[in-house]
Design an enzyme around this catalytic site. Structure first.
Site, PDB file in Angstrom:
ATOM      1  N   GLU A  94      -1.467  -3.151  -8.067  1.00  0.00           N
ATOM      2  CA  GLU A  94      -2.758  -3.380  -7.420  1.00  0.00           C
ATOM      3  C   GLU A  94      -3.240  -2.034  -6.893  1.00  0.00           C
ATOM      4  OE1 GLU A  94      -3.600  -3.069  -3.909  1.00  0.00           O
ATOM      5  OE2 GLU A  94      -1.643  -2.181  -3.536  1.00  0.00           O
TER       6      GLU A  94
ATOM      7  N   HIS B  20      -5.245  -5.623  -1.727  1.00  0.00           N
ATOM      8  CA  HIS B  20      -5.641  -5.210  -0.379  1.00  0.00           C
ATOM      9  C   HIS B  20      -6.661  -6.187   0.209  1.00  0.00           C
ATOM     10  CE1 HIS B  20      -3.563  -1.413  -0.984  1.00  0.00           C
ATOM     11  NE2 HIS B  20      -3.919  -1.014   0.216  1.00  0.00           N
TER      12      HIS B  20
ATOM     13  N   SER C  66       0.851  -1.194   0.000  1.00  0.00           N
ATOM     14  CA  SER C  66       0.000   0.000   0.000  1.00  0.00           C
ATOM     15  C   SER C  66       0.889   1.247   0.000  1.00  0.00           C
ATOM     16  CB  SER C  66      -0.958  -0.042   1.205  1.00  0.00           C
ATOM     17  OG  SER C  66      -1.937   0.954   1.115  1.00  0.00           O
TER      18      SER C  66
END
Length: 309
Positions: A205, A275, A107
């Protein structure tokens, strides 16, 4: 399953957002210690400072203190969130060159991983964090995670949840892996912290980005030339990306196809990466082999994350 690391000392840092649940962080740390690890923590607490785990000075001091420790091979982040970008111009890259380590997280941690890869040659591991997945470790992701952190090669990075990747462009490539969170990576474009993606297998992602925003992020990468000379692409999950029912939109799959369907290199989507708790860890830096064929795809490391592991 045990990590069984050769060096049992690992650094713990919170360079971005604060832990959302102190009890989960405590459980994650206990689970890490149960692995026989000694946790090196320059800060014992992570006070909430707006959307940050402490002010910039505290987070930077913590991270640079871990960079400077020659007895560590791994730094594990508490969680992502936001805030890593604020530290990039204060990191001690010269010391980082002398004491290479694997930075573990995903992230927002993508910003630190890519900056340290570009400026100091550090590898990274896009995978489980102390307050997110470590409170409830699962052997399915822990097995490749442990093998990578032990410095093994020929580690399969395929799905750990039984999902099936979707081939987009067939082919095979052997090249360094690099990637992470799409939005965070795109924020580095035009800065001295953006790595050169040419000749690499790019993995991406994201979460909470609607299809038009994913399109905009990929368009920026393309217009900046970062998609031109890739060796391959591994497209993970883009979760929480549904457009409102009353708004016209492409699907995420249609957006990805627009940018990658005609690529002159192998491409796969629907990779088990993103995630959510049960995901395949993906390394940053080592060479890997990507094979995409009708009916499936595979991704396997060819080098260790860090020679000293």
């Amino acid at each position: 399953m045990q990590l069984a690391l050769k060096n049992p000392r690992i650094g713990i840092a919170a360079p971005a957002g604060p832990p959302l649940d102190g009890r989960r962080l405590a459980q994650g740390l206990r689970n890490l210690e149960a692995q026989g690890l000694t946790l090196i923590r320059p800060r014992e607490t992570y006070p909430t400072h707006g959307f940050l785990a402490g002010d910039d000075c505290a987070r930077l001091e913590e991270f640079n203190a871990l960079i400077a420790r020659p007895d560590l091979d791994v730094i594990l982040c508490v969680r992502g969130g936001y805030g890593a970008l604020r530290l990039l111009d204060g990191l001690d890259y010269e010391t980082a060159k002398r004491y290479p380590k694997v930075l573990v997280g995903y992230s927002d941690i993508t910003a630190l991983q890519l900056a340290l890869h570009r400026r100091a040659g550090w590898p990274g591991l896009s995978g489980a964090m102390a307050a997110v997945e470590w409170p409830e470790p699962d052997d399915r992701w822990l097995e490749p995670y442990a093998r990578l952190l032990r410095g093994e090669t020929e580690v399969s990075l395929g799905p750990v949840d039984g999902s099936v990747p979707v081939p987009v462009v067939d082919g095979q490539a052997e090249a360094p892996l690099i990637g992470g969170n799409l939005a965070t990576m795109t924020r580095l474009v035009g800065t001295p912290y953006m790595p050169n993606l040419a000749g690499s297998i790019l993995f991406l992602e994201d979460v909470g980005e609607l299809p038009y925003r994913i399109d905009a992020l990929l368009a920026q990468l393309r217009l900046a030339g970062h998609l031109d000379n890739l060796a391959g692409a591994v497209l993970g999950q883009f979760t929480d990306a549904e457009s409102p029912a009353d708004r016209p939109s492409f699907t995420v799959e249609e957006v990805l196809d627009h940018y990658f369907r005609g690529a002159p290199y192998p491409v796969v989507r629907n990779w088990n990466y993103g995630h959510f708790p049960l995901k395949a860890p993906l390394p940053i830096g080592p060479r890997a082999r990507l094979t995409v064929r009708e009916g499936g795809a595979s991704l396997t490391t060819l080098e260790p994350l860090l020679p000293s592991l």
